[in-house]
Design a protein around this motif. Structure first.
Motif, PDB file in Angstrom:
ATOM      1  N   VAL A   1       0.965  -1.182   0.053  1.00  0.00           N
ATOM      2  CA  VAL A   1       0.134  -0.153  -0.108  1.00  0.00           C
ATOM      3  C   VAL A   1       0.966   1.130   0.022  1.00  0.00           C
ATOM      4  O   VAL A   1       1.797   1.340   0.898  1.00  0.00           O
ATOM      5  CB  VAL A   1      -0.838   0.038   1.228  1.00  0.00           C
ATOM      6  N   PHE A   2       0.568   2.146  -0.876  1.00  0.00           N
ATOM      7  CA  PHE A   2       1.430   3.214  -0.947  1.00  0.00           C
ATOM      8  C   PHE A   2       0.711   4.486  -0.161  1.00  0.00           C
ATOM      9  O   PHE A   2      -0.511   4.624  -0.288  1.00  0.00           O
ATOM     10  CB  PHE A   2       1.340   3.817  -2.487  1.00  0.00           C
ATOM     11  N   LEU A   3       1.524   5.038   0.631  1.00  0.00           N
ATOM     12  CA  LEU A   3       1.080   6.154   1.423  1.00  0.00           C
ATOM     13  C   LEU A   3       1.749   7.486   1.091  1.00  0.00           C
ATOM     14  O   LEU A   3       2.963   7.587   1.373  1.00  0.00           O
ATOM     15  CB  LEU A   3       1.087   5.810   3.033  1.00  0.00           C
ATOM     16  N   MET A   4       1.210   8.299   0.695  1.00  0.00           N
ATOM     17  CA  MET A   4       1.628   9.725   0.199  1.00  0.00           C
ATOM     18  C   MET A   4       1.628  10.633   1.448  1.00  0.00           C
ATOM     19  O   MET A   4       0.701  10.905   2.091  1.00  0.00           O
ATOM     20  CB  MET A   4       0.677  10.434  -0.861  1.00  0.00           C
ATOM     21  N   LYS A   5       2.555  11.348   1.753  1.00  0.00           N
ATOM     22  CA  LYS A   5       2.788  12.269   2.610  1.00  0.00           C
ATOM     23  C   LYS A   5       2.047  13.600   2.140  1.00  0.00           C
ATOM     24  O   LYS A   5       2.217  14.055   1.109  1.00  0.00           O
ATOM     25  CB  LYS A   5       4.195  12.553   3.014  1.00  0.00           C
ATOM     26  N   LYS A   6       1.456  14.347   3.298  1.00  0.00           N
ATOM     27  CA  LYS A   6       0.753  15.405   3.048  1.00  0.00           C
ATOM     28  C   LYS A   6       1.172  16.636   3.908  1.00  0.00           C
ATOM     29  O   LYS A   6       1.454  16.241   5.115  1.00  0.00           O
ATOM     30  CB  LYS A   6      -0.960  15.151   3.025  1.00  0.00           C
ATOM     31  N   LEU A   7       1.482  17.722   3.470  1.00  0.00           N
ATOM     32  CA  LEU A   7       1.900  18.761   4.350  1.00  0.00           C
ATOM     33  C   LEU A   7       0.291  19.640   4.693  1.00  0.00           C
ATOM     34  O   LEU A   7      -0.058  19.972   3.732  1.00  0.00           O
ATOM     35  CB  LEU A   7       2.796  19.875   3.689  1.00  0.00           C
ATOM     36  N   THR A   8       0.311  20.016   5.725  1.00  0.00           N
ATOM     37  CA  THR A   8      -1.047  20.540   6.217  1.00  0.00           C
ATOM     38  C   THR A   8      -0.165  22.051   7.210  1.00  0.00           C
ATOM     39  O   THR A   8       0.849  22.039   7.503  1.00  0.00           O
ATOM     40  CB  THR A   8      -1.668  20.064   7.191  1.00  0.00           C
ATOM     41  N   PRO A   9      -1.174  22.964   7.744  1.00  0.00           N
ATOM     42  CA  PRO A   9      -0.612  23.916   8.347  1.00  0.00           C
ATOM     43  C   PRO A   9      -0.274  23.421   9.525  1.00  0.00           C
ATOM     44  O   PRO A   9       0.629  24.016  10.315  1.00  0.00           O
ATOM     45  CB  PRO A   9      -1.910  24.868   8.658  1.00  0.00           C
ATOM     46  N   ASP A  10      -0.605  22.442  10.175  1.00  0.00           N
ATOM     47  CA  ASP A  10       0.124  21.982  11.534  1.00  0.00           C
ATOM     48  C   ASP A  10       1.135  21.144  11.486  1.00  0.00           C
ATOM     49  O   ASP A  10       2.086  20.811  12.320  1.00  0.00           O
ATOM     50  CB  ASP A  10      -1.139  21.059  12.184  1.00  0.00           C
ATOM     51  N   PHE A  11       1.154  20.590   9.916  1.00  0.00           N
ATOM     52  CA  PHE A  11       2.530  19.546   9.631  1.00  0.00           C
ATOM     53  C   PHE A  11       3.214  20.200   8.623  1.00  0.00           C
ATOM     54  O   PHE A  11       2.731  19.981   7.388  1.00  0.00           O
ATOM     55  CB  PHE A  11       2.062  18.137   9.567  1.00  0.00           C
ATOM     56  N   ASN A  12       4.272  21.040   8.722  1.00  0.00           N
ATOM     57  CA  ASN A  12       4.803  21.516   7.378  1.00  0.00           C
ATOM     58  C   ASN A  12       6.099  21.188   7.038  1.00  0.00           C
ATOM     59  O   ASN A  12       6.879  22.057   6.378  1.00  0.00           O
ATOM     60  CB  ASN A  12       4.579  23.139   7.616  1.00  0.00           C
ATOM     61  N   ALA A  13       6.531  20.375   7.661  1.00  0.00           N
ATOM     62  CA  ALA A  13       8.019  19.812   7.230  1.00  0.00           C
ATOM     63  C   ALA A  13       7.944  18.235   7.129  1.00  0.00           C
ATOM     64  O   ALA A  13       7.220  17.643   7.675  1.00  0.00           O
ATOM     65  CB  ALA A  13       9.056  20.467   8.250  1.00  0.00           C
ATOM     66  N   VAL A  14       8.476  17.751   6.160  1.00  0.00           N
ATOM     67  CA  VAL A  14       8.705  16.330   6.016  1.00  0.00           C
ATOM     68  C   VAL A  14      10.002  16.013   5.701  1.00  0.00           C
ATOM     69  O   VAL A  14      10.728  16.620   4.664  1.00  0.00           O
ATOM     70  CB  VAL A  14       7.531  15.842   5.084  1.00  0.00           C
ATOM     71  N   THR A  15      10.571  14.758   6.120  1.00  0.00           N
ATOM     72  CA  THR A  15      11.672  14.224   5.796  1.00  0.00           C
ATOM     73  C   THR A  15      11.549  13.275   4.405  1.00  0.00           C
ATOM     74  O   THR A  15      10.674  12.305   4.579  1.00  0.00           O
ATOM     75  CB  THR A  15      12.499  13.422   6.700  1.00  0.00           C
ATOM     76  N   LEU A  16      12.234  13.217   3.402  1.00  0.00           N
ATOM     77  CA  LEU A  16      12.015  12.576   2.133  1.00  0.00           C
ATOM     78  C   LEU A  16      13.229  11.826   1.943  1.00  0.00           C
ATOM     79  O   LEU A  16      14.187  11.936   2.040  1.00  0.00           O
ATOM     80  CB  LEU A  16      11.606  13.190   0.933  1.00  0.00           C
ATOM     81  N   THR A  17      12.806  10.423   1.102  1.00  0.00           N
ATOM     82  CA  THR A  17      13.551   9.515   0.704  1.00  0.00           C
ATOM     83  C   THR A  17      13.749   9.921  -1.192  1.00  0.00           C
ATOM     84  O   THR A  17      12.876  10.300  -1.496  1.00  0.00           O
ATOM     85  CB  THR A  17      13.451   8.048   0.747  1.00  0.00           C
ATOM     86  N   ARG A  18      14.704   9.337  -1.610  1.00  0.00           N
ATOM     87  CA  ARG A  18      14.686   9.591  -2.945  1.00  0.00           C
ATOM     88  C   ARG A  18      13.224   8.915  -3.739  1.00  0.00           C
ATOM     89  O   ARG A  18      12.962   7.629  -3.380  1.00  0.00           O
ATOM     90  CB  ARG A  18      15.802   8.845  -3.621  1.00  0.00           C
ATOM     91  N   LYS A  19      12.512   9.672  -4.658  1.00  0.00           N
ATOM     92  CA  LYS A  19      11.499   9.428  -5.382  1.00  0.00           C
ATOM     93  C   LYS A  19      10.311   9.221  -4.436  1.00  0.00           C
ATOM     94  O   LYS A  19       9.186   8.788  -4.813  1.00  0.00           O
ATOM     95  CB  LYS A  19      11.594   7.826  -6.246  1.00  0.00           C
ATOM     96  N   GLU A  20      10.522   9.650  -3.467  1.00  0.00           N
ATOM     97  CA  GLU A  20       9.141   9.782  -2.293  1.00  0.00           C
ATOM     98  C   GLU A  20       8.394  10.992  -3.099  1.00  0.00           C
ATOM     99  O   GLU A  20       8.805  12.041  -3.204  1.00  0.00           O
ATOM    100  CB  GLU A  20       9.598  10.028  -0.959  1.00  0.00           C
ATOM    101  N   VAL A  21       7.132  10.694  -2.930  1.00  0.00           N
ATOM    102  CA  VAL A  21       6.169  11.663  -3.348  1.00  0.00           C
ATOM    103  C   VAL A  21       5.466  12.380  -2.245  1.00  0.00           C
ATOM    104  O   VAL A  21       5.184  11.711  -1.324  1.00  0.00           O
ATOM    105  CB  VAL A  21       5.127  11.019  -4.260  1.00  0.00           C
ATOM    106  N   PHE A  22       5.122  13.455  -2.374  1.00  0.00           N
ATOM    107  CA  PHE A  22       4.294  14.239  -1.207  1.00  0.00           C
ATOM    108  C   PHE A  22       3.417  15.339  -1.736  1.00  0.00           C
ATOM    109  O   PHE A  22       3.709  15.690  -2.845  1.00  0.00           O
ATOM    110  CB  PHE A  22       5.150  14.870  -0.183  1.00  0.00           C
ATOM    111  N   GLN A  23       2.316  15.703  -1.034  1.00  0.00           N
ATOM    112  CA  GLN A  23       1.281  16.832  -1.667  1.00  0.00           C
ATOM    113  C   GLN A  23       1.181  17.796  -0.533  1.00  0.00           C
ATOM    114  O   GLN A  23       1.561  17.715   0.420  1.00  0.00           O
ATOM    115  CB  GLN A  23       0.024  15.995  -1.606  1.00  0.00           C
TER     116      GLN A  23
END
Length: 93
Positions: A1-23
Motif C-alpha cells: 500500500v502506497f501512503l503519500m505524505k501530505k503537508l498541512t498547516p499543522d505539519f509543514n515539514a517532511v523528511t523524504l527519501t529518493r523518489k518519495e512523493v508528497f502533496q
C-alpha cells in the motif's frame, strides 16, 4: 500500500527519501482571482501535478483547494516557494 505524505498547516515539514512523493493542499479563493503558484526553491525535487478540488456544495464564490504533488529526486530537504496572488497582478514583493 502506497501512503503519500501530505503537508498541512499543522505539519509543514517532511523528511523524504529518493523518489518519495508528497502533496501540499492549499485553499484558494479562485472566484476572486486568487490562486497559488508554487515552485521548488531549494533542494532536489520537482512538481509532478497540479489539480483543483472544488467543494461538493458548488456555492457561488466558494473556495477551492489546489493540490500540488511533488517528488523528491534525492533524499533531503526541499524548500517550496508558494505565492498567493492574482496572476495578472504580477509577482508579490
Amino acid at each position: 500500500v502506497f501512503l503519500m505524505k501530505k503537508l498541512t498547516p499543522d505539519f509543514n515539514a517532511v523528511t523524504l527519501t529518493r523518489k518519495e512523493v508528497f502533496q501540499i493542499e492549499l485553499p484558494a479563493m479562485a472566484s476572486a482571482g486568487y490562486l497559488w503558484s508554487v515552485s521548488v526553491k531549494e533542494g532536489e525535487g520537482r512538481l509532478l501535478t497540479e489539480k483543483t478540488r472544488t467543494p461538493e456544495t458548488k456555492a457561488v464564490g466558494g473556495s477551492i483547494t489546489q493540490v500540488f504533488t511533488f517528488v523528491a529526486d534525492k533524499p533531503g530537504t526541499i524548500v517550496i516557494d508558494a505565492v498567493y496572488q492574482r496572476p495578472w497582478e504580477g509577482k508579490a514583493e
